[in-house]
Design an enzyme around this catalytic site. Structure first.
Site, mmCIF file in Angstrom:
data_model
loop_
_atom_site.group_PDB
_atom_site.id
_atom_site.type_symbol
_atom_site.label_atom_id
_atom_site.label_comp_id
_atom_site.label_asym_id
_atom_site.label_seq_id
_atom_site.Cartn_x
_atom_site.Cartn_y
_atom_site.Cartn_z
ATOM 1 N N PHE A 1 6.587 2.233 -4.412
ATOM 2 C CA PHE A 1 7.979 2.477 -4.031
ATOM 3 C C PHE A 1 8.483 3.887 -4.347
ATOM 4 C CE2 PHE A 1 7.745 -2.150 -4.548
ATOM 5 C CZ PHE A 1 8.197 -2.556 -3.304
ATOM 6 N N HIS B 1 11.350 -8.939 0.357
ATOM 7 C CA HIS B 1 11.001 -7.530 0.177
ATOM 8 C C HIS B 1 12.241 -6.669 0.411
ATOM 9 C CE1 HIS B 1 8.925 -3.689 0.754
ATOM 10 N NE2 HIS B 1 7.913 -4.246 0.116
ATOM 11 N N ASP C 1 0.853 -1.187 0.000
ATOM 12 C CA ASP C 1 0.000 0.000 0.000
ATOM 13 C C ASP C 1 0.893 1.242 0.000
ATOM 14 O OD1 ASP C 1 -1.088 0.082 3.505
ATOM 15 O OD2 ASP C 1 0.872 -0.195 2.619
ATOM 16 N N TYR D 1 2.990 4.641 0.886
ATOM 17 C CA TYR D 1 3.695 5.096 2.091
ATOM 18 C C TYR D 1 2.716 5.865 2.967
ATOM 19 C CZ TYR D 1 8.067 4.104 -0.454
ATOM 20 O OH TYR D 1 9.092 3.502 -1.144
#
Length: 251
Positions: free
Chosen positions: A84, A198, A71, A73
């Site tokens: 990102f 991740h 989701d 930031y």
């Protein structure tokens, strides 16, 4: 917040999604998101105009690579509608610069592309890299807070339909959440699926498929593998780092 409707989704992506917009799932998402904004309109990230920025910058026919995030930031001033990505104005040496982007930059450097000049990934999106979060909004300060508003139905439909209709895409699945979408992608034809841990925090090293090797001695090689795949298909490779505008991220 103005009325939330399917018209906010670019026409080509609406066509891809087909009759989804006639479903109760879409109606639930519309209603839930509107209610969330009516309650606390000043604490929703990103701005509503950027909910579908990833789809606006990367048309269906242009998609070459898909990078799945979770989701947006949830810290102030970071979310901008691309997984990102953050505004270019945030210094790379700032504490606000996310660890995930820092590690992505390390991986790029290890693969010979150089370091990111900043955290704005618009240039990737404009080259055909779909930077797609699986929830497209979040409440400020509360990670995952909009995960249950109904975004899953929309994004799952988008992923499965894209994989079915567009063969030979590259999918970068970083972490367990992104990898949970694997069954939706595997239904497609001839997809290159790249998986690793991740890139955020210490989790970057902690699986049998690390995004970075311990000590950042090597990367998972996803960016190089994507370009090798595109080159084999006769497609233009992604310019992951524009070296004419580089700055040092690690000093």
């Amino acid at each position: 917040m103005p009325a939330f409707s399917k018209e906010d989704v670019p026409a080509d992506w609406r066509n891809l999604l087909g009759d989804y917009f006639d479903s109760s799932a879409w109606q639930d998402l519309e209603q839930n998101l509107q209610a969330a904004h009516d309650i606390d309109t000043n604490h929703i990230q990103p701005e509503p105009s950027n909910f579908f920025k990833a789809l606006k910058l990367t048309p269906v026919k242009a998609v070459k690579v898909v990078i799945l995030g979770q989701d947006p930031y949830h810290s102030p001033g970071l979310a901008q509608g691309l997984a990102f990505s953050i505004p270019a104005t945030i210094p790379t040496n700032s504490r606000a610069f996310p660890s995930s982007l820092r590690n992505i930059s390390k991986a790029l450097a290890l693969e010979g592309f150089g370091q990111l000049p900043n955290g704005d990934l618009d240039a990737w999106a404009e080259q055909g890299v779909l930077l797609l979060n699986t929830a497209l909004s979040v409440k400020l300060g509360e990670a995952g807070s909009h995960a249950n508003l109904g975004w899953k139905s929309l994004i799952d439909r988008l992923i499965s339909t894209l994989a079915a209709q567009r063969p030979q895409l590259v999918w970068m699945l970083w972490g367990g959440h992104a990898q949970s979408k694997l069954p939706l992608i595997e239904s497609g034809k001839d997809q290159l699926i790249l998986q690793s841990s991740h890139p955020s925090g210490l989790g970057v090293y902690k699986t049998d498929r690390p995004f970075l090797e311990p000590g950042a001695k090597a990367s998972c090689g996803h960016f190089s593998k994507a370009n090798e795949w595109l080159k084999k298909l006769g497609q233009k490779e992604i310019v992951w780092v524009d070296k004419t505008h580089q700055t040092e991220l690690f000093s």
